[in-house]
Design an enzyme around this catalytic site. Structure first.
Site, PDB file in Angstrom:
ATOM      1  N   ILE A 105     -26.911   2.033  16.642  1.00  0.00           N
ATOM      2  CA  ILE A 105     -26.896   2.465  15.247  1.00  0.00           C
ATOM      3  C   ILE A 105     -27.222   3.953  15.235  1.00  0.00           C
ATOM      4  O   ILE A 105     -27.833   4.478  16.166  1.00  0.00           O
ATOM      5  CB  ILE A 105     -27.886   1.653  14.370  1.00  0.00           C
ATOM      6  CG1 ILE A 105     -29.302   1.666  14.941  1.00  0.00           C
ATOM      7  CG2 ILE A 105     -27.397   0.238  14.186  1.00  0.00           C
ATOM      8  CD1 ILE A 105     -30.312   0.893  14.115  1.00  0.00           C
ATOM      9  N   ASP A 106     -26.781   4.634  14.202  1.00  0.00           N
ATOM     10  CA  ASP A 106     -26.912   6.084  14.154  1.00  0.00           C
ATOM     11  C   ASP A 106     -28.376   6.519  14.169  1.00  0.00           C
ATOM     12  O   ASP A 106     -29.268   5.761  13.777  1.00  0.00           O
ATOM     13  CB  ASP A 106     -26.234   6.644  12.898  1.00  0.00           C
ATOM     14  CG  ASP A 106     -24.740   6.384  12.876  1.00  0.00           C
ATOM     15  OD1 ASP A 106     -24.154   6.239  13.963  1.00  0.00           O
ATOM     16  OD2 ASP A 106     -24.169   6.309  11.771  1.00  0.00           O
ATOM     17  N   LYS A 107     -28.606   7.763  14.563  1.00  0.00           N
ATOM     18  CA  LYS A 107     -29.952   8.331  14.669  1.00  0.00           C
ATOM     19  C   LYS A 107     -30.776   8.103  13.400  1.00  0.00           C
ATOM     20  O   LYS A 107     -31.936   7.695  13.463  1.00  0.00           O
ATOM     21  CB  LYS A 107     -29.847   9.821  14.963  1.00  0.00           C
ATOM     22  CG  LYS A 107     -31.166  10.575  14.914  1.00  0.00           C
ATOM     23  CD  LYS A 107     -30.944  12.072  15.064  1.00  0.00           C
ATOM     24  CE  LYS A 107     -32.244  12.837  14.866  1.00  0.00           C
ATOM     25  NZ  LYS A 107     -32.043  14.305  14.922  1.00  0.00           N
TER      26      LYS A 107
END
Length: 319
Positions: free
Chosen positions: A150-152
């Site tokens: 999942i994105d930062k």
């Protein structure tokens, strides 16, 4: 990742692209760099691969300045990642579930999932290497144990594999769309439909290779289902379920249908201004379900919204 003289079929990953008339005349090094869905790979790195014979056109080696023709078939062998000196780090993890095969964590905002060239510390992988001591090696040195990401600045549930048996099983479940992944998101605008589905292919943005967009150009199918949970007039709270798992899928799909993610510095309505008091998009991976790779038991986990996102929602409710 270094250049390699291995036969293409012996590389860690083999990618292919068929060139259409609209791409004819483009240099092969630029084309690959623009269409490669990998973090941290520069055009210089692509040129090294071409020079080493890891990238061929119609089965034959070419130079880095080769001009593509309609109908050309590019094949690229991605070498194994070199040891990037990824060190275990004693970083606290919120562990939701753990056994000898899998671990599920609740990832905080601002934490990168896996190292990339030039960024080898402070990631989920560094933390997992310290905590677990044993992770699957299928994804190479840079991404041990990582099955999905999942994105930062997206918070929430993430699973990792502790051995190759678990990794193969979880990766196959993702491929077959049998993993349950539900997200909670706050988007701009008043979504009029109580539920809906976005079925639109996603590929790299030809104007900015760091971004993704809905396109028919070298894209992959992408499907996102949504249900409206709450309306605030100028914002809407959604539950979204992923059928596929493309990079930035929810953020791209919401922008595409005209309801971009609140707080999103990249795909939001105004990339220069924060729309809400969050350091990143209002997106939370709330539910994760999968079949245990060894026992066959169906597992389902939930993670509550992070405090900063709850604060934003409460502020909207009190207006």
């Amino acid at each position: 990742m270094s250049s390699s003289n291995l036969p293409l079929e012996d590389h860690a990953e083999l990618l292919e692209w068929r060139i259409g008339s609209e791409e004819a005349g483009e240099r092969i090094d630029k084309y690959i760099a623009d269409n490669l869905d990998m973090d941290g790979v520069s055009r210089t790195q692509v040129q090294e691969w071409i020079k080493s014979g890891a990238a061929v056109v119609n089965g034959k080696p070419v130079k880095t300045n080769y001009k593509l023709s309609a109908g050309d078939l590019i094949a690229l062998g991605i070498p194994e990642a070199e040891n990037a000196d990824i060190e275990p780090e004693d970083i606290p993890l919120e562990i939701v579930y753990e056994d000898s095969d899998v671990i599920v964590i609740n990832k905080p905002r601002g934490m990168v999932v896996h190292p990339a060239p030039g960024h080898s510390s402070g990631t989920v992988v560094n933390a997992l290497m310290f905590h677990c001591k044993d992770l699957s090696g299928i994804n190479g040195m840079l991404r041990p144990g990582i099955v999905h990401r999942i994105d930062k600045d997206t918070t929430g549930l993430l699973m990792a594999a502790k051995n190759d048996l678990a990794h193969v099983s979880l990766a196959e479940q993702l491929k077959e769309h049998s993993v349950t992944r539900k997200y909670i998101a706050l988007v701009h605008g008043n979504v009029p439909h109580d539920q809906g589905t976005v079925d639109a292919p996603i590929g790299r943005d030809t104007h900015d290779r760091k971004l993704f967009t809905v396109t028919d150009h070298n894209s992959k199918p992408a499907v996102t289902h949504f249900i409206v949970l709450e309306r605030f007039g100028d914002y809407t709270l959604l539950e979204l379920q992923l059928e596929t798992g493309r990079t930035h899928q929810i953020r791209v799909h919401m922008k595409y249908i005209g309801y971009p993610m609140a707080g999103d510095p990249v795909y939001g309505p105004n990339r220069s201004n924060k729309s809400i008091a969050l350091n990143g998009q209002a997106l939370h991976a709330a539910v994760l379900g999968f079949t245990h790779p060894r026992s066959g038991e169906r597992l389902l986990f939930e993670a509550p919204l992070p405090a900063d996102m709850e604060h934003v929602l409460n502020s909207l409710r009190l207006r």
